[in-house]
Design an enzyme around this catalytic site. Sequence first.
Site, PDB file in Angstrom:
ATOM      1  N   ARG A  97     -21.664   3.760  -5.355  1.00 42.11           N
ATOM      2  CA  ARG A  97     -20.599   3.977  -6.342  1.00 42.11           C
ATOM      3  C   ARG A  97     -21.148   4.044  -7.764  1.00 42.11           C
ATOM      4  O   ARG A  97     -20.549   4.651  -8.642  1.00 42.11           O
ATOM      5  CB  ARG A  97     -19.549   2.873  -6.231  1.00 42.11           C
ATOM      6  CG  ARG A  97     -18.221   3.265  -6.877  1.00 42.11           C
ATOM      7  CD  ARG A  97     -17.096   2.319  -6.507  1.00 42.11           C
ATOM      8  NE  ARG A  97     -17.327   0.992  -7.031  1.00 42.11           N
ATOM      9  CZ  ARG A  97     -17.078  -0.138  -6.372  1.00 42.11           C
ATOM     10  NH1 ARG A  97     -16.597  -0.117  -5.144  1.00 42.11           N
ATOM     11  NH2 ARG A  97     -17.302  -1.302  -6.936  1.00 42.11           N
ATOM     12  N   TYR A 139      -6.291  18.169 -26.763  1.00 40.58           N
ATOM     13  CA  TYR A 139      -6.090  18.826 -25.456  1.00 40.58           C
ATOM     14  C   TYR A 139      -4.790  18.311 -24.809  1.00 40.58           C
ATOM     15  O   TYR A 139      -4.586  17.088 -24.723  1.00 40.58           O
ATOM     16  CB  TYR A 139      -7.316  18.485 -24.604  1.00 40.58           C
ATOM     17  CG  TYR A 139      -7.324  18.986 -23.183  1.00 40.58           C
ATOM     18  CD1 TYR A 139      -7.267  20.343 -22.889  1.00 40.58           C
ATOM     19  CD2 TYR A 139      -7.421  18.080 -22.126  1.00 40.58           C
ATOM     20  CE1 TYR A 139      -7.296  20.786 -21.576  1.00 40.58           C
ATOM     21  CE2 TYR A 139      -7.465  18.526 -20.813  1.00 40.58           C
ATOM     22  CZ  TYR A 139      -7.396  19.876 -20.539  1.00 40.58           C
ATOM     23  OH  TYR A 139      -7.436  20.305 -19.234  1.00 40.58           O
ATOM     24  N   ASP A 184     -13.645  14.522 -28.230  1.00 38.74           N
ATOM     25  CA  ASP A 184     -13.735  15.546 -27.181  1.00 38.74           C
ATOM     26  C   ASP A 184     -14.569  16.680 -27.781  1.00 38.74           C
ATOM     27  O   ASP A 184     -14.097  17.416 -28.653  1.00 38.74           O
ATOM     28  CB  ASP A 184     -12.328  16.013 -26.786  1.00 38.74           C
ATOM     29  CG  ASP A 184     -12.355  16.968 -25.593  1.00 38.74           C
ATOM     30  OD1 ASP A 184     -13.354  17.692 -25.438  1.00 38.74           O
ATOM     31  OD2 ASP A 184     -11.377  16.986 -24.831  1.00 38.74           O
ATOM     32  N   LYS A 190     -16.660  23.025 -18.000  1.00 33.91           N
ATOM     33  CA  LYS A 190     -16.677  24.236 -18.809  1.00 33.91           C
ATOM     34  C   LYS A 190     -18.112  24.772 -18.895  1.00 33.91           C
ATOM     35  O   LYS A 190     -18.652  25.220 -17.918  1.00 33.91           O
ATOM     36  CB  LYS A 190     -16.068  23.933 -20.174  1.00 33.91           C
ATOM     37  CG  LYS A 190     -14.695  23.220 -20.089  1.00 33.91           C
ATOM     38  CD  LYS A 190     -13.610  24.090 -19.503  1.00 33.91           C
ATOM     39  CE  LYS A 190     -12.356  23.356 -19.083  1.00 33.91           C
ATOM     40  NZ  LYS A 190     -11.716  22.527 -20.068  1.00 33.91           N
TER      41      LYS A 190
HETATM   42  C1  PLP Z   1     -10.716  21.514 -19.802  1.00 34.23           C
HETATM   43  C2  PLP Z   1     -10.741  20.510 -20.865  1.00 34.23           C
HETATM   44  C3  PLP Z   1     -10.722  19.147 -20.566  1.00 34.23           C
HETATM   45  C4  PLP Z   1     -10.552  18.629 -19.162  1.00 34.23           C
HETATM   46  O1  PLP Z   1     -11.536  19.008 -18.275  1.00 34.23           O
HETATM   47  P1  PLP Z   1     -11.236  19.022 -16.680  1.00 34.23           P
HETATM   48  O2  PLP Z   1     -12.557  18.990 -16.069  1.00 34.23           O
HETATM   49  O3  PLP Z   1     -10.438  20.259 -16.429  1.00 34.23           O
HETATM   50  O4  PLP Z   1     -10.422  17.781 -16.384  1.00 34.23           O
HETATM   51  C5  PLP Z   1     -10.804  18.260 -21.617  1.00 34.23           C
HETATM   52  N1  PLP Z   1     -10.893  18.684 -22.893  1.00 34.23           N
HETATM   53  C6  PLP Z   1     -10.919  19.980 -23.217  1.00 34.23           C
HETATM   54  C7  PLP Z   1     -11.026  20.377 -24.650  1.00 34.23           C
HETATM   55  C8  PLP Z   1     -10.826  20.945 -22.228  1.00 34.23           C
HETATM   56  O5  PLP Z   1     -10.813  22.241 -22.561  1.00 34.23           O
END
Ligand code: PLP
Length: 418
Positions: A58, A111, A183, A208
């Site tokens: 884990r 987001y 973020d 991404k």
């Molecule tokens: C897509 C995204 C997330 C979340 O990512 P996931 O892997 O889809 O949960 C968080 N912050 C931003 C700015 C995003 O574009």
Amino acid sequence: MQSNFNIDTRLLHSGRNPADHGGLVNTPICRGSTIVAPTLQEWEARKTPGNPYASYGRFGTATTASLQDMMAELEGGHRSLVFPSGLAACTHSILAFVRAGDHVLLTDSVYGPTRAFAEDVLTRLGVEVEFYDPAIGAGIADQMRNNTRLVFVESPGSATFDVQDIPAIAEQAHKRDTFVVMDNTWAGPLFFKAFEHGVDVSIQAATKYLVGHSDALMGVATANERAWPLLRAGAQDFGQTTSPDDIFLVLRGLRTLSLRMQRHWESGMRLAKFLQEHPMVERVLHPGLPDDPGHSLWKRDFLGASGLFAFLFKPITRAQTEAFFNSFSLFGIGLSWGGYESLVLPMDAPKRAVVPWDSKGTLVRVHVGLEAYCDLESDMAHALEATALAAVPNMKPSVEVTTSCAPFHSAHLLEKVV
Ligand SMILES: *Cc1c(COP(=O)(O)O)cnc(C)c1O
């Protein structure tokens, strides 16, 4: 990895050690739950402060450690932790710091799912949630209270791409020992150095650009030394794990991150400029454009731009909106971004609590992928032509996209090399 090498070089050499894995260039996919110790002494030696069970699947395997080490190095932080999605990295990075009675400030451009988590979950747990104007800068001082535990920043913000003055916000937050959590998905670890700008925790939705191929979901949170013990303890107690198979895909994607980002940046800028000149377009939201409100901050703090931006149509009918989205050959209609392929997405009016979004026009988010730029521009031009024709009764646009691309880079490269 020696940190005096250029980051583009470190991207290829960090987070792996062939000698540990029979000479294999890449850290293999190490799966497992039980990790046995040969002796009692060794078992006891593996206990870590605060986590007597560190030797367990884990808490990750060698594959996990490769990615976590590499991300800490790329972001310029102390240590990193992986999460099963980008959203999980955001929510756990917040939860690790707050308790009932605390006050949390989030940028109004955050987001959407992070916003929903704050409004629905944090408030249910007795945390006070307040949104602030992304343009606030040092003015954040006026929003801070004695119980403000955390300021959440995202720059450029989701949907509207507002650039924040993060050093100014961090300076005010740190005067009160408040944590700054960011973020940092849009710029990624190469184009925004979060820790040099005062951030305490930098989050990547690895789904991404780090994965880069639209085939896995993951999140990574990196902390500085001050924030690390809280982040680690907070996340560990929730018992989430991340699959080594998916981690392998992130490690693989990362090796080409720099090359891919250059192309996303270049093609994204070119398409943003093309759209800006188009008569049907009201406004393009891209901080790389000189007349964008966030341009000077972007130029001061960022080292590049991703391929994600938005634009606003001048008023068009529903039939025209349908014609636009249904006329692409290359751009897909879909969520997420950061993969090799291009996307367009119809956006709902962004939810804003401080400065309401007052534009009525159709808002479109664009992800510019790695296709040859001239083909992307032709596909976009064709969809815009179809949009214009849809306003005229009985006009049918051509089905074919006309494009004539020279083989990519050949002329350009020859000039440079010969
Ligand atoms: C897509 C995204 C997330 C979340 O990512 P996931 O892997 O889809 O949960 C968080 N912050 C931003 C700015 C995003 O574009």
